[in-house]
Design a protein around this motif. Structure first.
Motif, mmCIF file in Angstrom:
data_model
loop_
_atom_site.group_PDB
_atom_site.id
_atom_site.type_symbol
_atom_site.label_atom_id
_atom_site.label_comp_id
_atom_site.label_asym_id
_atom_site.label_seq_id
_atom_site.Cartn_x
_atom_site.Cartn_y
_atom_site.Cartn_z
ATOM 1 N N ALA A 4 -1.842 -2.704 -27.105
ATOM 2 C CA ALA A 4 -1.562 -1.263 -27.056
ATOM 3 C C ALA A 4 -1.671 -0.735 -28.475
ATOM 4 C CB ALA A 4 -0.153 -1.024 -26.528
ATOM 5 N N LEU A 7 -0.018 4.098 -28.369
ATOM 6 C CA LEU A 7 0.115 4.715 -27.035
ATOM 7 C C LEU A 7 1.145 5.833 -27.049
ATOM 8 C CD1 LEU A 7 0.234 1.951 -24.295
ATOM 9 C CD2 LEU A 7 -1.645 3.503 -24.925
ATOM 10 N N PRO A 56 -2.843 7.188 -21.099
ATOM 11 C CA PRO A 56 -2.073 7.778 -22.198
ATOM 12 C C PRO A 56 -2.653 9.121 -22.621
ATOM 13 C CG PRO A 56 -3.553 6.086 -23.046
ATOM 14 C CD PRO A 56 -3.706 6.080 -21.543
#
Ligand SMILES: Nc1ncnc2c1ncn2[C@@H]1O[C@H](COP(=O)(O)OP(=O)(O)OP(=O)(O)O)[C@@H](O)[C@H]1O
Ligand SMILES: [Mg+2]
Length: 230
Positions: A4, A7, A56
């Motif tokens: 990630a 995010l 996102p």
């Protein structure tokens, strides 16, 4: 493997917005990682982003070389089927299918042949200590047994990544401990297992604990117990 990067996820709320995940950056490697935080800290939202169920507002989810969060919905479903398994707190199993049929279900979606599906589902249920309950419908099983079926189902396509959101939430402590042991075994076998829980004691069974507050990663704790002894 699963990463990630920055995010960020907001949910509109009247004139303002709730920031559910706030610039979260982390690389998930093999082993058991627990995500902990109070109710509303963004754990489920984060998991939904990592798995590509949701997208996102900013940032990326990378699955190896692929940017999962830039794929179409169909492509994300395809990637999930190939690379990810899921165990949730409840409403896990299809009530009209037996334990064996539930475990075989993802393999059917993936186009596996009946013989192979049944053999693999049977093997997995045996491994979960559910060999004698294979032909029961979910409502005939205890909560802990249903959760073991759900884990077997999540593993049916042999995914490298396993997500579990409060998988012990409905269980007594003995059944909960068993579920965590099964997840740990998967992690020790080299899978990337991501466990969401608000139970700090349970989280101690992981190798890494990520603490979320208001959608932010505020601390990473490394628990040495699971690491191989030299
Ligand atoms: N679909 C949505 N629409 C609007 N707000 C949402 C939505 N989903 C989550 N939220 C909000 O985002 C924040 C984070 O929610 P989330 O469900 O991720 O928390 P959580 O850490 O999983 O909580 P819990 O431990 O109670 O499951 C909360 O303030 C929640 O109200
Ligand atoms: Mg949640």
């Amino acid at each position: 493997m699963l990463e990630a990067i920055g995010l960020h996820k907001r949910f509109p709320q009247g004139d303002t917005a709730i920031v559910a995940v706030d610039h979260f950056t982390y690389r998930f490697g093999p082993g058991l990682s627990a995500i902990v935080g109070p109710s509303g800290s963004g754990k489920t939202t984060l998991l939904n982003l990592l798995a590509g169920f949701d997208l996102p507002d900013q940032g990326q989810v990378r699955l190896g070389e692929t940017v999962l969060s830039q794929q179409s919905e169909d492509a994300r479903s395809e990637l999930r089927l190939r690379y990810m398994g899921f165990v949730f707190q409840q409403w896990n199993l299809i009530p009209t299918l037996t334990a064996l049929e539930n475990v075989a279900f993802p393999m059917m979606l993936a186009g596996k042949r009946l013989k192979e599906r049944q053999a693999r589902a049977g093997e997995l249920l045996e491994a979960m200590g559910m060999g004698r309950r294979m032909h029961h419908l979910p409502h005939k099983l205890s909560g802990g047994e249903q959760q073991r079926v759900a884990i077997a189902r999540a593993l049916s396509l042999n995914p490298p990544i396993l997500f579990a959101d409060e998988p012990t939430g409905n269980l007594d402590s003995a059944s909960g401990a068993k579920v965590i042991e099964l997840l740990r075994a998967q992690a020790q076998g080299g899978r990337t297992v991501i466990l969401v829980t608000h139970d700090l004691e349970l989280a101690q069974k992981a190798e890494r604990i990520l603490h979320l507050r208001d959608g932010q990663l505020i601390r990473e704790e490394i628990i040495p117990s699971l690491l191989p002894t030299p």
